[in-house]
Design a protein around this motif. Structure first.
Motif, PDB file in Angstrom:
ATOM      1  N   TRP A 106       0.813  -1.138   0.187  1.00 23.04           N
ATOM      2  CA  TRP A 106      -0.097  -0.030   0.006  1.00 23.04           C
ATOM      3  C   TRP A 106       0.949   1.165   0.111  1.00 23.04           C
ATOM      4  O   TRP A 106       1.769   1.288   0.813  1.00 23.04           O
ATOM      5  CB  TRP A 106      -0.998  -0.202   1.219  1.00 23.04           C
ATOM      6  CG  TRP A 106      -2.061  -0.913   1.221  1.00 23.04           C
ATOM      7  CD1 TRP A 106      -1.927  -1.996   1.902  1.00 23.04           C
ATOM      8  CD2 TRP A 106      -3.312  -0.785   0.636  1.00 23.04           C
ATOM      9  NE1 TRP A 106      -3.371  -2.812   1.524  1.00 23.04           N
ATOM     10  CE2 TRP A 106      -4.245  -1.825   0.899  1.00 23.04           C
ATOM     11  CE3 TRP A 106      -3.858   0.261  -0.051  1.00 23.04           C
ATOM     12  CZ2 TRP A 106      -5.508  -1.866   0.323  1.00 23.04           C
ATOM     13  CZ3 TRP A 106      -5.043   0.335  -0.689  1.00 23.04           C
ATOM     14  CH2 TRP A 106      -5.839  -0.862  -0.475  1.00 23.04           C
ATOM     15  N   ASP A 107       0.434   2.208  -0.610  1.00 23.35           N
ATOM     16  CA  ASP A 107       0.847   3.660  -0.451  1.00 23.35           C
ATOM     17  C   ASP A 107       0.236   4.273   0.792  1.00 23.35           C
ATOM     18  O   ASP A 107      -0.998   4.632   0.516  1.00 23.35           O
ATOM     19  CB  ASP A 107       0.713   4.475  -1.811  1.00 23.35           C
ATOM     20  CG  ASP A 107       1.167   5.879  -1.840  1.00 23.35           C
ATOM     21  OD1 ASP A 107       1.484   6.375  -0.424  1.00 23.35           O
ATOM     22  OD2 ASP A 107       1.808   6.436  -2.633  1.00 23.35           O
ATOM     23  N   LEU A 131      -1.306  -4.267   7.529  1.00 23.64           N
ATOM     24  CA  LEU A 131      -1.305  -3.697   6.100  1.00 23.64           C
ATOM     25  C   LEU A 131      -0.107  -4.165   5.414  1.00 23.64           C
ATOM     26  O   LEU A 131       0.923  -4.157   5.940  1.00 23.64           O
ATOM     27  CB  LEU A 131      -1.211  -2.310   6.422  1.00 23.64           C
ATOM     28  CG  LEU A 131      -2.528  -1.714   6.716  1.00 23.64           C
ATOM     29  CD1 LEU A 131      -2.360   0.162   6.871  1.00 23.64           C
ATOM     30  CD2 LEU A 131      -3.764  -1.951   6.222  1.00 23.64           C
ATOM     31  N   PHE A 132      -0.098  -4.466   4.203  1.00 21.80           N
ATOM     32  CA  PHE A 132       0.953  -5.033   3.385  1.00 21.80           C
ATOM     33  C   PHE A 132       1.634  -4.017   3.020  1.00 21.80           C
ATOM     34  O   PHE A 132       1.041  -3.247   2.229  1.00 21.80           O
ATOM     35  CB  PHE A 132       0.315  -6.054   2.149  1.00 21.80           C
ATOM     36  CG  PHE A 132       1.068  -6.713   1.342  1.00 21.80           C
ATOM     37  CD1 PHE A 132       1.680  -7.735   2.231  1.00 21.80           C
ATOM     38  CD2 PHE A 132       1.456  -6.610   0.052  1.00 21.80           C
ATOM     39  CE1 PHE A 132       2.770  -8.488   1.389  1.00 21.80           C
ATOM     40  CE2 PHE A 132       2.423  -7.360  -0.817  1.00 21.80           C
ATOM     41  CZ  PHE A 132       2.781  -8.532  -0.029  1.00 21.80           C
ATOM     42  N   GLU A 137      10.427   3.300   4.848  1.00 22.88           N
ATOM     43  CA  GLU A 137      10.325   3.674   6.370  1.00 22.88           C
ATOM     44  C   GLU A 137       9.094   4.584   6.271  1.00 22.88           C
ATOM     45  O   GLU A 137       8.272   4.561   7.312  1.00 22.88           O
ATOM     46  CB  GLU A 137      11.569   4.451   6.944  1.00 22.88           C
ATOM     47  CG  GLU A 137      12.586   3.445   7.366  1.00 22.88           C
ATOM     48  CD  GLU A 137      13.919   4.327   7.553  1.00 22.88           C
ATOM     49  OE1 GLU A 137      14.091   4.478   8.738  1.00 22.88           O
ATOM     50  OE2 GLU A 137      14.717   4.515   6.530  1.00 22.88           O
ATOM     51  N   ASP A 138       8.895   5.631   5.386  1.00 20.17           N
ATOM     52  CA  ASP A 138       7.841   6.628   5.321  1.00 20.17           C
ATOM     53  C   ASP A 138       6.663   5.661   5.390  1.00 20.17           C
ATOM     54  O   ASP A 138       5.680   6.135   5.863  1.00 20.17           O
ATOM     55  CB  ASP A 138       7.894   7.123   4.114  1.00 20.17           C
ATOM     56  CG  ASP A 138       9.108   8.440   4.129  1.00 20.17           C
ATOM     57  OD1 ASP A 138       9.532   8.492   5.378  1.00 20.17           O
ATOM     58  OD2 ASP A 138       9.298   8.988   3.319  1.00 20.17           O
ATOM     59  N   MET A 139       6.302   4.550   4.654  1.00 17.59           N
ATOM     60  CA  MET A 139       5.182   3.820   4.557  1.00 17.59           C
ATOM     61  C   MET A 139       4.857   3.041   5.575  1.00 17.59           C
ATOM     62  O   MET A 139       3.743   3.285   6.280  1.00 17.59           O
ATOM     63  CB  MET A 139       5.349   2.791   3.348  1.00 17.59           C
ATOM     64  CG  MET A 139       5.527   3.508   1.813  1.00 17.59           C
ATOM     65  SD  MET A 139       4.044   4.554   1.616  1.00 17.59           S
ATOM     66  CE  MET A 139       4.793   5.383   0.312  1.00 17.59           C
ATOM     67  N   VAL A 140       5.897   2.787   6.260  1.00 20.85           N
ATOM     68  CA  VAL A 140       5.689   2.331   7.820  1.00 20.85           C
ATOM     69  C   VAL A 140       5.108   3.217   8.650  1.00 20.85           C
ATOM     70  O   VAL A 140       4.222   2.765   9.396  1.00 20.85           O
ATOM     71  CB  VAL A 140       6.961   1.429   8.308  1.00 20.85           C
ATOM     72  CG1 VAL A 140       6.597   0.958   9.633  1.00 20.85           C
ATOM     73  CG2 VAL A 140       7.352   0.179   7.420  1.00 20.85           C
TER      74      VAL A 140
END
Length: 239
Positions: A106-107, A131-132, A137-140
């Motif tokens: 996911w974005d 969430l996949f 790091e920004d997405m996490v």
């Protein structure tokens, strides 16, 4: 110890190729549990080309370990299926219908509001949400703002790079795992993990709670047998 959740999609693929009920999906799932797997994963898709929606109901009635249903929450029928079965965990994956397999996370920045709403739908029913995401790091960090309980790191890039430069392969995943810990998120991982690369991944990723493995594990079972295969994967997670 990191938990092993066995994805049984490929068992359903084999069954569907011939029709009938051989191999039996439920019997296989129960055998996986008996041989030591701590969870069962399914990823139903709208065309039911492997796991059928009825399989999910049948599995829910009898499996005793953690039940993880993966899929695209943009499909209303998938949301209904999950809510009707109340699994231990739902893993939200941004699949397009025509995809052969999952190929991106996911974005969580772009889809922040949507994911926040969907996470709430499942958490309100007491279902743990993961969430996949790609190992970014920004997405996490953005995932944490959705209210999700966990993220699952998409590990195809790690598997592809592992044979050439395992230190380079693991580096973004380590950073993503550290960020997940900083954000208070549980950490799962999956996609193309196998007996060659699993132990190294598990040893170098902090706080890894669960891996979901299907294709490689079922392929190994054709040569090793299901019980021996699961034992080897569990041993890799203990190494």
């Amino acid at each position: 110890m990191t938990k092993l959740s066995v994805n049984i999609n490929k068992v359903a693929t084999l069954r569907n190729a011939r029709g009938g009920n051989i191999p039996n999906v439920l019997t296989t799932a129960l055998a996986c549990e008996r041989f030591g797997a701590q969870g069962i994963t399914v990823h139903p898709r709208p065309d039911e080309r492997h796991i059928r929606y009825q399989d999910v109901f049948d599995l829910k009635k009898d499996i005793q370990t953690e039940f993880n249903i993966e899929g695209n929450c943009q499909e209303a029928k998938f949301v209904e299926l999950v809510l009707a079965n109340n699994p231990t965990q739902v893993t939200l994956v941004p699949d397009a219908n025509e995809q052969i397999t999952s190929n991106h996370g996911w974005d969580t920045i772009k889809h922040q509001d949507y994911l926040r709403d969907m996470v709430k739908v499942f958490k309100d029913q007491g279902i743990r949400v993961s969430l996949f995401v790609d190992p970014v790091e920004d997405m996490v960090e953005a995932a944490a703002s959705t209210g999700t309980d966990r993220v699952e790191l998409y590990t195809e890039a790690y598997a592809a790079e592992f044979a050439y430069d395992k230190e380079k392969a693991i580096a973004p995943y380590y950073k993503a795992a550290v960020k997940a810990r900083e954000m208070g998120l549980g950490l799962n991982a999956g996609h193309d993990l196998d007996l060659h690369n699993l132990a190294y991944f598990n040893q170098h990723i902090p706080d890894l709670l669960e891996v979901s493995i299907g294709h490689a594990l079922i392929a190994d079972a054709l040569f090793l047998g299901l019980e021996e295969t699961i034992k080897r994967y569990l041993a890799a997670l203990k190494a």
